[in-house]
Each structure stands twice: as C-alpha cells, then as structure tokens.
Enzyme design. Structure first.
Site, PDB file in Angstrom:
ATOM      1  CB  THR A  27      -0.934   0.031   1.225  1.00  0.00           C
ATOM      2  OG1 THR A  27      -1.858  -1.064   1.133  1.00  0.00           O
ATOM      3  CG2 THR A  27      -1.735   1.329   1.274  1.00  0.00           C
ATOM      4  CG  PHE A  87       0.313   4.693   3.733  1.00  0.00           C
ATOM      5  CD1 PHE A  87      -0.835   4.834   4.504  1.00  0.00           C
ATOM      6  CD2 PHE A  87       0.825   3.423   3.528  1.00  0.00           C
ATOM      7  CE1 PHE A  87      -1.466   3.718   5.050  1.00  0.00           C
ATOM      8  CE2 PHE A  87       0.205   2.302   4.078  1.00  0.00           C
ATOM      9  CZ  PHE A  87      -0.942   2.453   4.836  1.00  0.00           C
TER      10      PHE A  87
END
Length: 298
Positions: free
Chosen positions: A192, A194
C-alpha cells in the site's frame, strides 16, 4: 455510542490525550490502533504521537484544525488499486502532499482459540479481497468489518473462538490475539502506498533528487480535450505515472482528473508541460511536489 470496539477504546483515549498535549508532534491516521496506517506512521515518524481517527475525513480535519501536524493516508494498493474517496477528499482539503511511503502489507490470521476452531473471519473489505484465495482454501466465511485493527479488537473483546480477524501483526500484539498464520495475502507484491498530508507545501526537492508531482485538473468540454491537455507532457518527455478520472457534483459534461508525474514543478520541462496543461483546462491545482521514494519503472 463508541465508534471503536471497547478493547480499542482505552488505547484510542490514551493516544488521543498524548496527541492533544503535543499537536506539533501528532500525526493523524484513519483506523483503530494497530491499523496499517498506524504502522505507516510508526515507520515514518517513530517519535511522533499517532492520533487515531475514525474516518479519512476526520484525519484530514485534524490537520486542518491544527490538532496535529500531519496525516498519513493510504492512496492505493498494488492488488486493489486506489483507495475509495481519497481523490475526492484531496482537492477539497486544502492540504498538500509532502511525502510518500510504501508499506508491504503482510496480513495475519488471528484469534483467541485455535485456527481449526474458526468458522468466520472479519476484516476490512480490501483486506478480505487481498486474502480471498487463502481464506477460501481454509473454508472460513469472510465477513466485512469497517477496519482491520478494529476487527482484531472486536475479536479480542468477544472472546469467541469461532471468529477470527485478518489484520496486522501489530494489531495482534496490541489486543493480545494469537497469530495463527502470517503473510496470508494472495500476492507477494501486496503493498500500500501512503501519502503524508500537511497544511503547507514542502520545499521543492533539491536538484538531483527524483521528485513526484501530484495534481488535479478539469478538462474543457470540447473534443480531444484530454489529448490536448496532456500533449505537453509527451513532447517534453515527462512520464505520467497515474491518471484517474472522476465526476463531481452530478455533472457529466466534463471530467476532473487526478494525475501524478515524475518531476518537480521547477524542472524546465515540467514548467513547459504545465503551461500547456493550464492552457487546455479550466483549472489546475498542484497538490504537492515531493521526493520519489520508489522509482516508477516497468
């Protein structure tokens, strides 16, 4: 009524008090303590005071109101694409992206009893999607929950050995759950991305530092509007790494776009490309220029 499971409430209260006492050192994240966003904050800012927030809007508002200095927000996942609502929230927030960070997502299967006692597993829909194959093989029913770490806290609070959670190892540690299996995601690349949001834009990266620039723009309602808008990037050799469209305010006349390019807004080639973009669009908003921490290559 609390927005967090009871087992998470005590941690949230303590963390919020610490953040409120030192707003300049506080960093907001969405989710319960132990969420992957919490993990990202700890990796990026080990000395910070993490501030848990129920929603992305709450995390953004905490920065806007000065309750914290920054927020760390997930923007996309290598398996499931963009995180819902973020591209709508960013241009409205008035905040700037000042950094990016990548977290390798290693999901854990956890509970209070034994793995063979599990009949259901709860977690955020994205997390369940990322472990779909493994959960199916185990014959466990997936059930959606609003947050990975909150799911872990819920399981810990109920003490029901038939219900497990998919969450981070940090969540298991915080809530005293047994980790039955680590790394149960269906793809080894599960990562992921960010971004760090702040009230002020960061200084432009030094010369020689590879940079990313994020922006929003709205095309004019004319034929080939997008083609003309992006032509300057092609002719000036600028790599567009992301381009996503969305419709706002119920209008289907013209789309708004979120885009990311490799380069700084003070690079001569980027300056020329941005001039052409502005000529062919209604408006352009640069959300941030920041160091690129993972080179965009095929």
């Amino acid at each position: 009524m609390s927005s967090y499971p009871l087992r998470a409430e005590a941690l949230v209260t303590a963390m919020t008090a610490r953040a409120d006492a030192a707003p300049a050192a506080a960093v907001a994240f969405q989710g319960a303590p132990g969420a992957y966003s919490h993990q990202a904050v700890r990796e990026l800012f080990p000395e910070a005071a993490p501030l848990p927030c129920v929603s992305f809007e709450d995390a953004i508002e905490a920065v806007q109101a000065g309750r914290c200095d920054r927020a760390v927000i997930p923007i996309e996942n290598s398996l499931h694409g963009r995180v819902a609502d973020i591209h709508f929230l960013l241009p409205e927030s008035g905040l700037f992206i000042i950094a990016e960070h990548f977290v390798r997502i290693r999901h854990c299967l956890m509970g209070v009893g034994r793995q063979d006692m599990l009949r259901q597993v709860i977690s955020h829909p994205q997390a369940l999607g990322q472990v779909r194959g493994r959960i199916r093989k185990l014959g466990i029913e997936p059930v959606q929950y609003f947050d990975t770490a909150a799911a872990a806290a819920h399981v810990a609070g109920t003490g029901d050995a038939s219900v497990g959670a998919v969450a981070s190892k940090l969540a298991a540690e915080l809530y005293g759950l047994t980790v039955f299996a680590e790394g149960i995601e269906d793809a080894d690349h599960n990562t992921t991305r960010f971004v760090v949001l702040a009230r002020e834009a960061a200084p432009l990266p030094d010369a020689g530092v590879l940079a990313m620039t994020s922006m929003n723009f709205e095309v004019r309602n004319v034929p080939a509007a997008l083609f003309k808008s992006l032509g300057g990037f092609a002719t000036n050799g600028i790599n567009i790494t992301k381009l996503e469209s969305y419709i706002r305010d119920g209008s289907f006349a013209a789309a708004e776009f979120y885009a990311e390019i490799v380069g700084s807004t003070d690079d001569p080639a980027v300056v020329l490309a941005m001039e052409e973009l502005r000529f062919h669009t209604k408006w352009v908003k640069v959300i941030g220029t920041y160091p690129c921490v993972r080179e965009r290559t095929a």
